[in-house]
Scaffold this motif. Sequence first.
Motif, mmCIF file in Angstrom:
data_model
loop_
_atom_site.group_PDB
_atom_site.id
_atom_site.type_symbol
_atom_site.label_atom_id
_atom_site.label_comp_id
_atom_site.label_asym_id
_atom_site.label_seq_id
_atom_site.Cartn_x
_atom_site.Cartn_y
_atom_site.Cartn_z
ATOM 1 N N ALA A 334 52.279 66.481 52.383
ATOM 2 C CA ALA A 334 51.001 65.776 52.306
ATOM 3 C C ALA A 334 50.369 65.582 53.667
ATOM 4 O O ALA A 334 49.258 65.077 53.762
ATOM 5 N N VAL A 335 51.070 65.961 54.720
ATOM 6 C CA VAL A 335 50.596 65.672 56.070
ATOM 7 C C VAL A 335 49.669 66.776 56.536
ATOM 8 O O VAL A 335 50.109 67.774 57.089
ATOM 9 N N GLY A 336 48.385 66.607 56.275
ATOM 10 C CA GLY A 336 47.381 67.483 56.839
ATOM 11 C C GLY A 336 47.230 68.828 56.182
ATOM 12 O O GLY A 336 46.159 69.419 56.224
ATOM 13 N N VAL A 337 48.293 69.356 55.563
ATOM 14 C CA VAL A 337 48.200 70.701 54.991
ATOM 15 C C VAL A 337 47.146 70.715 53.895
ATOM 16 O O VAL A 337 47.183 69.912 52.969
ATOM 17 N N ASN A 338 46.198 71.620 54.011
ATOM 18 C CA ASN A 338 45.039 71.607 53.112
ATOM 19 C C ASN A 338 45.333 72.420 51.861
ATOM 20 O O ASN A 338 44.854 73.541 51.687
ATOM 21 N N TYR A 339 46.161 71.846 50.984
ATOM 22 C CA TYR A 339 46.458 72.462 49.700
ATOM 23 C C TYR A 339 46.145 71.451 48.602
ATOM 24 O O TYR A 339 47.046 70.847 48.029
ATOM 25 N N PRO A 340 44.866 71.237 48.300
ATOM 26 C CA PRO A 340 44.530 70.240 47.280
ATOM 27 C C PRO A 340 44.933 70.696 45.885
ATOM 28 O O PRO A 340 45.061 71.888 45.614
ATOM 29 N N VAL A 341 45.144 69.729 45.014
ATOM 30 C CA VAL A 341 45.564 69.997 43.641
ATOM 31 C C VAL A 341 44.747 69.110 42.709
ATOM 32 O O VAL A 341 43.984 68.257 43.147
ATOM 33 N N LYS A 342 44.923 69.307 41.426
ATOM 34 C CA LYS A 342 44.208 68.472 40.470
ATOM 35 C C LYS A 342 44.871 67.106 40.316
ATOM 36 O O LYS A 342 44.203 66.097 40.111
ATOM 37 N N SER A 343 46.198 67.083 40.399
ATOM 38 C CA SER A 343 46.882 65.801 40.223
ATOM 39 C C SER A 343 48.072 65.689 41.157
ATOM 40 O O SER A 343 48.639 66.678 41.620
ATOM 41 N N VAL A 344 48.418 64.437 41.437
ATOM 42 C CA VAL A 344 49.578 64.095 42.258
ATOM 43 C C VAL A 344 50.454 63.161 41.425
ATOM 44 O O VAL A 344 49.950 62.238 40.787
ATOM 45 N N CYS A 345 51.756 63.407 41.424
ATOM 46 C CA CYS A 345 52.689 62.570 40.663
ATOM 47 C C CYS A 345 53.684 61.917 41.622
ATOM 48 O O CYS A 345 54.267 62.594 42.478
ATOM 49 N N PHE A 346 53.861 60.624 41.470
ATOM 50 C CA PHE A 346 54.893 59.900 42.201
ATOM 51 C C PHE A 346 56.061 59.667 41.246
ATOM 52 O O PHE A 346 55.908 58.990 40.229
ATOM 53 N N LEU A 347 57.216 60.210 41.594
ATOM 54 C CA LEU A 347 58.377 60.076 40.726
ATOM 55 C C LEU A 347 59.157 58.799 41.019
ATOM 56 O O LEU A 347 60.097 58.465 40.314
ATOM 57 N N GLU A 348 58.785 58.090 42.074
ATOM 58 C CA GLU A 348 59.318 56.763 42.375
ATOM 59 C C GLU A 348 58.352 56.077 43.338
ATOM 60 O O GLU A 348 57.534 56.732 43.982
ATOM 61 N N GLN A 349 58.453 54.751 43.409
ATOM 62 C CA GLN A 349 57.606 53.987 44.323
ATOM 63 C C GLN A 349 58.406 53.435 45.499
ATOM 64 O O GLN A 349 57.895 52.613 46.258
ATOM 65 N N ARG A 350 59.641 53.879 45.641
ATOM 66 C CA ARG A 350 60.481 53.441 46.744
ATOM 67 C C ARG A 350 61.035 54.656 47.465
ATOM 68 O O ARG A 350 61.213 55.723 46.875
ATOM 69 N N LYS A 351 61.307 54.504 48.757
ATOM 70 C CA LYS A 351 61.844 55.599 49.546
ATOM 71 C C LYS A 351 62.853 55.057 50.546
ATOM 72 O O LYS A 351 62.776 53.892 50.962
ATOM 73 N N PHE A 352 63.789 55.910 50.927
ATOM 74 C CA PHE A 352 64.756 55.572 51.965
ATOM 75 C C PHE A 352 64.211 56.077 53.284
ATOM 76 O O PHE A 352 63.897 57.254 53.438
ATOM 77 N N ASP A 353 64.076 55.170 54.264
ATOM 78 C CA ASP A 353 63.448 55.533 55.530
ATOM 79 C C ASP A 353 64.446 55.754 56.662
ATOM 80 O O ASP A 353 64.067 55.756 57.838
ATOM 81 N N GLY A 354 65.723 55.941 56.310
ATOM 82 C CA GLY A 354 66.745 56.120 57.335
ATOM 83 C C GLY A 354 67.496 54.840 57.637
ATOM 84 O O GLY A 354 68.564 54.863 58.259
ATOM 85 N N ARG A 355 66.929 53.707 57.199
ATOM 86 C CA ARG A 355 67.578 52.416 57.426
ATOM 87 C C ARG A 355 67.785 51.642 56.133
ATOM 88 O O ARG A 355 68.798 51.005 55.942
ATOM 89 N N SER A 356 66.801 51.692 55.255
ATOM 90 C CA SER A 356 66.894 50.928 54.010
ATOM 91 C C SER A 356 66.015 51.581 52.951
ATOM 92 O O SER A 356 65.132 52.386 53.258
ATOM 93 N N LEU A 357 66.275 51.191 51.702
ATOM 94 C CA LEU A 357 65.441 51.634 50.587
ATOM 95 C C LEU A 357 64.312 50.629 50.449
ATOM 96 O O LEU A 357 64.548 49.451 50.183
ATOM 97 N N ARG A 358 63.096 51.068 50.657
ATOM 98 C CA ARG A 358 61.956 50.146 50.705
ATOM 99 C C ARG A 358 60.808 50.670 49.863
ATOM 100 O O ARG A 358 60.740 51.865 49.537
#
Length: 642
Positions: A334-358
């Motif tokens: 998602a970082v800058g690459v210009n490949y737009p799509v019709k829809s985006v799906c989030f399979l979770e609302q939490r992520k591990f950032d290297g220190r904790s699940l937030r």
Amino acid sequence: MRQENVGLATYKGYVLDDFQRQALAFIEQGRSVIVSAPTGVGKTLIADYLIEKAVAEGKRVIYTAPIKALSNQKYRQFKASLGEEQVGIITGDIVVNSNAPVLMMTTEIYRNMALTDPARAADIHYLIFDEIHFIDSDRGVAWEESIIFAPRHVRLLGLSATIGNLEQFTGWLSEVRQEPVALVVETHRTVPLIHRFYNFGTGIASLTEINKASRRGELRASDHRQLVHAIRKHYLPALCFSFSRRQCVDRAKELLREPSFLGREAVDRVQKTLKEYGDRYNLEDHASFTLLSRLLHKGIAFHHAGLLPVLKDLVEELFEQGLVKVLYCTETFAVGVNYPVKSVCFLEQRKFDGRSLRPLSAQEYMQMSGRAGRRGIDQRGYVFTLVANPDVVELTDYSKRAIEPIGSQYRLSCNSILNLMRRGMEEQVAIAYRSSFAQYLNHRERSRLEHELASCETRRVELLGYICMAEGQDNCPVQYRRMQSKLRGLQREWLRYRRRYLERKCRALEAQVSAVIPKNCPPVTQNRCRRAKRQLGKLQEEATFLAERLSALPTADDWLERYNRIKQRLGHLGYIDGNEILARGELASEINFQEILITEFVFAGMLDELTVAEICSVLVGIDYSARYSDFTSRQRLPFLRN
């Protein structure tokens, strides 16, 4: 900062929006510009114009990007439009035409150029930072040092969709670059986004409907395959964001059970591209290529930073051609690459950032969801969040959350100190700190806290004016009534228990009360005095809190103390001798992560007998990024707990 819409009305066949015309007008004036606009509205068109203008004027320009995929995409784009001899690329994977007028590179590489090769950096006229909000990432020091140490004649163009404190950020840039940096803001999305949630029990639904279904117990356990099936007919192509490389691969494999997303003609095109890549790079026996081949024949793929660069190129090329309908990817896509799509799906609302699940931040959500909606193709973009757990307690509607302000990750490292010493710029250490975004924010925060403390003091003096001199003394009417009330309580207690010590206390308090002549303050004055005293107590607590925060802010002395400690440590380790850089220091100055550890490996001869592949394995281990499973495995495997 705004100005009248002047200059070009069209560019590359597009009718320019107001914010694009404003930005181009500032560029024509030779100004540095920050452009903040939602993803997909045409920010990169401004960068395209600047690059073509620089080439036409015979000037050199550098386009920096936070990830290699974006650098590669821009390199292919400008090589096609400007010619191969005009464009070069420098990343950790590839160096092509490094003396070209237009260079694509990651921000770290430009930072190294600015520190270690100032003559080459001085030859640059324009510097473009795509996704400039990465200044607040773990790698943000590269962005700050690039901005601080770029020659003064260089003009900057910064692009971002997710900065919550634009005025602060632009103010810092204007201060550090010693020029008024223009700010162009666009908040309107050309293709509006529709935000929805999905659960197998409800289908596609709003957050309100999901919450109602949750209260009624109608939610069901759901997975990504059910979500893809629900959006298959009307909402493809889709990006499915998963914050684990392994899950990206596993989920793509699980989707193989679904019918193909491609027709016969599309499958033939995929097969042709696969054969070209397989023959060109000898990939037939590569496990990831074999797996991707199976997936791509059905219009499915995965993409993450751990893929071989050539395999990422393969996926990106087929995705750009519309031959990938469902792509499981990490947030790097998602970082800058210009490949737009019709829809985006989030399979979770939490992520591990290297220190904790937030939880995801609003900035991360907006960055990823902004890929939905293809300008000129879709009337709307769609964002779906999978509600996998029927017992979900809380879901976040990120579409209504404000984007967080960015901060600074600037810090001194051994590498930056060694490079400053190599350039004879030790005196720049204090300048670098005073020029950093961290110090700018600290200065503003210090000014704000000092202003609030001054306001507290003004209010304190005002409140003291409402409190009479007798407050808290026995002749204060309020205090006198409290003494009388206490005396009556003691007298009742003595009458009940007839204890001598109670009698003594009663007589002492009676004598104290009878000796007092209370002031004759009217009730209004007494009430005002009581209110002022309560407010004064709260005000003193606030002032103490503000003073503690003020004292916790770092100062220039703290920074210089850290610099001296690092320099002393480098001397003890044999990297420097006074102001002279020794052999160890020369090597460490060229290494941008774990420079001390790697240098010690080299000088201890630990890498001498290793093959290139083995050295790469060692370096991967040194730069290892922790995963969530590293922290949870102890819970799953009893022997690890010991």
